[in-house]
Design a protein around this motif. Structure first.
Motif, PDB file in Angstrom:
ATOM      1  N   GLU A 129       0.842  -1.180   0.004  1.00 31.47           N
ATOM      2  CA  GLU A 129      -0.070   0.093  -0.026  1.00 31.47           C
ATOM      3  C   GLU A 129       0.896   1.376  -0.052  1.00 31.47           C
ATOM      4  O   GLU A 129       0.537   2.176  -0.831  1.00 31.47           O
ATOM      5  N   GLU A 130       1.869   1.275   0.776  1.00 34.48           N
ATOM      6  CA  GLU A 130       3.068   2.392   0.747  1.00 34.48           C
ATOM      7  C   GLU A 130       3.461   2.745  -0.686  1.00 34.48           C
ATOM      8  O   GLU A 130       3.581   3.878  -1.201  1.00 34.48           O
ATOM      9  N   ASP A 131       3.800   1.666  -1.271  1.00 40.76           N
ATOM     10  CA  ASP A 131       4.550   1.686  -2.555  1.00 40.76           C
ATOM     11  C   ASP A 131       3.364   2.240  -3.567  1.00 40.76           C
ATOM     12  O   ASP A 131       3.770   2.995  -4.333  1.00 40.76           O
ATOM     13  N   ILE A 132       2.263   1.835  -3.385  1.00 43.65           N
ATOM     14  CA  ILE A 132       1.067   2.315  -4.331  1.00 43.65           C
ATOM     15  C   ILE A 132       0.836   3.871  -4.065  1.00 43.65           C
ATOM     16  O   ILE A 132       0.825   4.462  -4.840  1.00 43.65           O
ATOM     17  N   ASN A 133       0.925   4.173  -2.952  1.00 45.52           N
ATOM     18  CA  ASN A 133       0.470   5.642  -2.442  1.00 45.52           C
ATOM     19  C   ASN A 133       1.675   6.396  -2.972  1.00 45.52           C
ATOM     20  O   ASN A 133       1.570   7.590  -3.270  1.00 45.52           O
ATOM     21  N   ASP A 134       3.018   5.998  -2.974  1.00 46.17           N
ATOM     22  CA  ASP A 134       4.262   6.630  -3.200  1.00 46.17           C
ATOM     23  C   ASP A 134       3.997   6.843  -4.814  1.00 46.17           C
ATOM     24  O   ASP A 134       4.493   7.788  -5.273  1.00 46.17           O
ATOM     25  N   ASP A 144      -9.722   1.148 -11.409  1.00 46.11           N
ATOM     26  CA  ASP A 144     -10.495   0.867 -10.015  1.00 46.11           C
ATOM     27  C   ASP A 144      -9.511  -0.653  -9.669  1.00 46.11           C
ATOM     28  O   ASP A 144      -9.920  -1.771 -10.284  1.00 46.11           O
ATOM     29  N   PHE A 145      -9.166  -0.712  -8.366  1.00 44.60           N
ATOM     30  CA  PHE A 145      -8.336  -2.008  -8.037  1.00 44.60           C
ATOM     31  C   PHE A 145      -8.052  -2.154  -6.544  1.00 44.60           C
ATOM     32  O   PHE A 145      -8.381  -1.306  -5.678  1.00 44.60           O
ATOM     33  N   GLU A 146      -8.052  -3.369  -6.333  1.00 42.73           N
ATOM     34  CA  GLU A 146      -7.597  -4.083  -5.065  1.00 42.73           C
ATOM     35  C   GLU A 146      -6.278  -4.372  -4.984  1.00 42.73           C
ATOM     36  O   GLU A 146      -5.588  -4.852  -6.040  1.00 42.73           O
ATOM     37  N   ALA A 147      -5.741  -4.156  -3.677  1.00 39.93           N
ATOM     38  CA  ALA A 147      -4.212  -4.363  -3.465  1.00 39.93           C
ATOM     39  C   ALA A 147      -4.169  -5.642  -2.524  1.00 39.93           C
ATOM     40  O   ALA A 147      -4.906  -5.544  -1.246  1.00 39.93           O
TER      41      ALA A 147
END
Length: 207
Positions: free
Chosen positions: A37-42, A100-103
């Protein structure tokens, strides 16, 4: 290693040198150990700043139970609970497409367990896909340190088949390798999943 002076005496390092060696500065590892999640937010910040895509984490709904009003102009929440999200983790827009996606993460090495999904997430992605949205799952195999983008149509297929007695309850890594898109980790962005979206658009959506 022992060092001797010419006169035969053994060299002894000064006390402050010995203490300095004992107090070595901790090693800095930068962004190592970041969660998916942190990678995606970054990466989302990187995309937004450069006008590539606008994608954000959806806030988790909160059920407020108790509120105090110590002042007329201020309210203080004393008790609240996170409600079960009814959709997925992230959404936004890229090249005019609704995204739209899920992690998800797993420590499994050979497959991704379907129990990590909720039915409402599958239904939501199916609905978005039918309306022309680009829906998928980002899957991190944490033990292998490998990340894949897998179209939600594949996830939905396995999900709806798992009720059959002879069907498996997970998605094999071999299937994900064949039908998904592996994402390389980098520096800017941390996880360039938009590059994987672009590949999916070219091969599956045929833009």
């Amino acid at each position: 290693m022992t060092i001797n002076y010419p006169n035969g005496k053994i060299y002894q390092a000064p006390k402050e040198v010995i203490e300095r060696k004992k107090k070595k500065a901790p090693v800095e590892y930068g962004k190592r150990g970041m969660s998916l999640e942190e990678d995606i937010n970054d990466s989302n910040r990187y995309y937004l700043e450069r006008g590539i895509a606008v994608i954000h984490k959806k806030p988790t709904p909160i059920q407020v139970v108790k509120v105090d009003y110590p002042k007329r102009s201020a309210a203080v929440i004393r008790e609240a609970y996170y409600r079960h999200s009814s959709t997925t983790d992230f959404n936004g827009i890229y090249k005019g497409y609704y995204i739209d996606f899920e992690a998800k993460e797993t420590r499994n090495k050979a497959s991704f367990p379907l129990k990590n999904f909720h039915e409402h997430q599958i239904i939501h992605m199916d609905q978005c896909r039918k309306m022309g949205g680009i829906t998928f799952v980002l899957i991190l195999f944490s033990t292998l340190n490998r990340v894949f983008l897998l179209g939600s149509q594949h996830v939905s297929l396995f999900w709806h088949q798992q009720t059959d007695a002879d069907k498996r309850k997970s998605i094999p890594l071999s299937f994900i390798e064949k039908n998904g898109y592996e994402i390389e980790r980098g520096f800017q962005p941390s996880l360039d999943y938009v590059a994987a979206i672009e590949k999916m658009l070219q091969t599956e959506i045929k833009v």
